[in-house]
Design a protein around this motif. Structure first.
Motif, short mmCIF file in Angstrom:
data_model
loop_
_atom_site.label_atom_id
_atom_site.label_comp_id
_atom_site.label_asym_id
_atom_site.label_seq_id
_atom_site.Cartn_x
_atom_site.Cartn_y
_atom_site.Cartn_z
N ILE A 138 -9.43 56.03 -25.45
CA ILE A 138 -10.53 55.34 -24.77
C ILE A 138 -10.00 54.16 -23.97
CG2 ILE A 138 -12.58 53.89 -25.16
CD1 ILE A 138 -13.23 55.79 -27.52
N VAL A 139 -9.09 53.37 -24.53
CA VAL A 139 -8.54 52.22 -23.82
C VAL A 139 -7.81 52.69 -22.57
CG1 VAL A 139 -6.81 50.40 -23.94
CG2 VAL A 139 -8.41 50.71 -25.81
N SER A 140 -7.03 53.76 -22.67
CA SER A 140 -6.26 54.19 -21.51
C SER A 140 -7.14 54.75 -20.40
CB SER A 140 -5.20 55.22 -21.92
OG SER A 140 -5.83 56.41 -22.35
N THR A 141 -8.27 55.32 -20.74
CA THR A 141 -9.14 55.86 -19.69
C THR A 141 -10.07 54.80 -19.10
OG1 THR A 141 -10.76 56.59 -21.31
CG2 THR A 141 -9.12 58.21 -20.60
N ASN A 142 -10.41 53.77 -19.87
CA ASN A 142 -11.32 52.74 -19.37
C ASN A 142 -10.61 51.58 -18.68
OD1 ASN A 142 -13.58 54.08 -20.21
ND2 ASN A 142 -13.66 53.07 -22.20
N ALA A 143 -9.38 51.33 -19.03
CA ALA A 143 -8.66 50.19 -18.47
C ALA A 143 -7.99 50.59 -17.17
CB ALA A 143 -7.63 49.69 -19.48
N ILE A 144 -8.75 50.53 -16.10
CA ILE A 144 -8.21 50.87 -14.80
C ILE A 144 -7.56 49.61 -14.24
CG2 ILE A 144 -8.74 51.64 -12.47
CD1 ILE A 144 -11.14 53.12 -13.66
N GLU A 145 -6.25 49.59 -14.26
CA GLU A 145 -5.51 48.45 -13.73
C GLU A 145 -5.16 48.73 -12.28
OE1 GLU A 145 -4.50 45.33 -14.67
OE2 GLU A 145 -5.87 45.63 -16.33
N LEU A 146 -5.46 47.80 -11.43
CA LEU A 146 -5.10 47.93 -10.03
C LEU A 146 -3.66 47.48 -9.86
CD1 LEU A 146 -8.31 46.38 -8.47
CD2 LEU A 146 -7.80 48.78 -8.84
N ASP A 147 -2.87 48.29 -9.15
CA ASP A 147 -1.48 47.93 -8.96
C ASP A 147 -1.36 46.76 -7.97
OD1 ASP A 147 -1.88 49.06 -6.46
OD2 ASP A 147 -0.59 50.77 -6.82
N GLU A 148 -0.15 46.22 -7.89
CA GLU A 148 0.09 45.04 -7.06
C GLU A 148 -0.22 45.31 -5.59
OE1 GLU A 148 3.96 42.41 -6.14
OE2 GLU A 148 3.50 42.66 -8.29
N ALA A 149 0.13 46.50 -5.10
CA ALA A 149 -0.12 46.83 -3.69
C ALA A 149 -1.62 46.83 -3.39
CB ALA A 149 0.48 48.19 -3.35
N THR A 150 -2.42 47.31 -4.32
CA THR A 150 -3.87 47.33 -4.13
C THR A 150 -4.43 45.92 -4.14
OG1 THR A 150 -4.00 49.49 -5.18
CG2 THR A 150 -6.06 48.26 -5.02
N ARG A 151 -3.84 45.04 -4.94
CA ARG A 151 -4.33 43.67 -5.07
C ARG A 151 -3.77 42.72 -4.01
NH1 ARG A 151 -2.20 41.57 -9.38
NH2 ARG A 151 -0.99 43.33 -10.11
N THR A 152 -2.94 43.24 -3.10
CA THR A 152 -2.36 42.40 -2.05
C THR A 152 -3.21 42.52 -0.79
OG1 THR A 152 -0.16 42.70 -2.97
CG2 THR A 152 -0.30 41.97 -0.68
N VAL A 153 -3.69 41.38 -0.32
CA VAL A 153 -4.58 41.35 0.84
C VAL A 153 -4.08 40.30 1.84
CG1 VAL A 153 -6.63 42.15 -0.41
CG2 VAL A 153 -6.13 39.72 -0.32
N THR A 154 -4.60 40.38 3.05
CA THR A 154 -4.22 39.44 4.10
C THR A 154 -4.85 38.08 3.82
OG1 THR A 154 -4.16 41.28 5.65
CG2 THR A 154 -4.17 39.08 6.59
N LEU A 155 -4.01 37.05 3.87
CA LEU A 155 -4.47 35.70 3.56
C LEU A 155 -5.13 35.02 4.75
CD1 LEU A 155 -4.62 33.29 1.61
CD2 LEU A 155 -2.31 32.66 2.38
N SER A 204 -4.98 34.56 9.51
CA SER A 204 -4.76 35.18 10.82
C SER A 204 -3.29 35.42 11.14
CB SER A 204 -5.37 34.32 11.92
OG SER A 204 -6.73 34.12 11.66
N SER A 205 -2.39 34.72 10.45
CA SER A 205 -0.96 34.90 10.71
C SER A 205 -0.40 36.12 9.97
CB SER A 205 -0.19 33.65 10.31
OG SER A 205 -0.18 33.52 8.89
N SER A 206 -1.24 36.87 9.32
CA SER A 206 -0.87 38.08 8.57
C SER A 206 -0.08 37.80 7.30
CB SER A 206 -0.11 39.07 9.46
OG SER A 206 -0.92 39.47 10.53
N LYS A 207 -0.08 36.55 6.82
CA LYS A 207 0.49 36.28 5.51
C LYS A 207 -0.37 37.01 4.48
CE LYS A 207 2.25 31.68 6.54
NZ LYS A 207 2.11 30.25 6.25
N THR A 208 0.24 37.36 3.37
CA THR A 208 -0.52 38.07 2.34
C THR A 208 -0.55 37.27 1.05
OG1 THR A 208 1.43 39.31 1.59
CG2 THR A 208 0.04 40.34 3.29
N ILE A 209 -1.45 37.65 0.18
CA ILE A 209 -1.58 37.06 -1.15
C ILE A 209 -1.85 38.22 -2.11
CG2 ILE A 209 -4.03 36.60 -0.79
CD1 ILE A 209 -3.81 34.23 -2.68
N THR A 210 -1.25 38.15 -3.27
CA THR A 210 -1.51 39.15 -4.31
C THR A 210 -2.42 38.52 -5.35
OG1 THR A 210 0.63 40.19 -3.92
CG2 THR A 210 -0.49 40.71 -5.99
N LEU A 211 -3.60 39.07 -5.47
CA LEU A 211 -4.56 38.57 -6.44
C LEU A 211 -4.15 38.99 -7.84
CD1 LEU A 211 -7.69 39.71 -4.45
CD2 LEU A 211 -6.87 37.37 -4.64
#
Length: 165
Positions: free
Chosen positions: A23-40, A42-49
């Motif tokens: 149950i834990v393995s199917t319910n705990a959907i962890e987002l990987d680092e690439a998915t959590r990395t977004v543009t910070l 206008s200069s296209s710097k990024t941040i990983t949440l």
């Protein structure tokens, strides 16, 4: 008799441990680092949440924004959603953390010409929209990050409108 009870108890414990692990393995959907990395900005710097920022962003978005933006749509104007294409075509573009935070503080029309703070919840209009009163910059960052990762998580459903929600 006691051996049967012990055997039964051990079987129940093993079954419980196995089912909890499943149950834990199917319910705990962890987002990987690439998915959590977004543009910070206008200069296209990024941040990983962090996973905690994403969870907090989801909770805050659902509490403060989902009434009108459930699933990334805009109920008052279905032509403008929260998907990356719509966000990038706004003036200024709202497809990064900094500009989304600016928008949540003081919202402007899609063309960037007029303030819509009286109509759209924001920090500037917190006296009209109480849900915005206690939001910090960190809260706004978490909400903006959540909005920006949703197209990666739910793909075309985010901003897809009636056909999905």
């Amino acid at each position: 008799m006691i051996k049967k009870k012990i055997h039964l108890l051990l079987c129940l414990i093993a079954l419980t441990l196995f089912s909890n692990a499943f149950i834990v393995s199917t319910n705990a959907i962890e987002l990987d680092e690439a998915t959590r990395t977004v543009t910070l900005d206008s200069s296209s710097k990024t941040i990983t949440l962090t996973p905690e920022q994403v969870k907090r962003g989801k909770r805050l978005f659902n509490n403060s924004c989902a009434q009108c933006h459930n699933g990334g749509i805009t109920k008052t104007d279905p032509n403008i959603g929260l998907e990356l294409e719509s966000l990038s075509l706004a003036t200024p573009a709202r497809d990064n953390i900094a500009n989304l935070i600016d928008y949540m503080k003081d919202p402007m029309s899609y063309d960037g010409k007029n303030s819509i703070a009286e109509l759209h919840p924001s920090i500037k209009s917190a006296e009209i929209f109480p849900k915005m009163r206690n939001l910090t910059d960190e809260d706004l960052l978490s909400m903006a990050g959540y909005i920006l990762i949703q197209p990666r998580v739910v793909q075309e459903k985010w901003g897809g409108g009636k056909i999905y929600y």
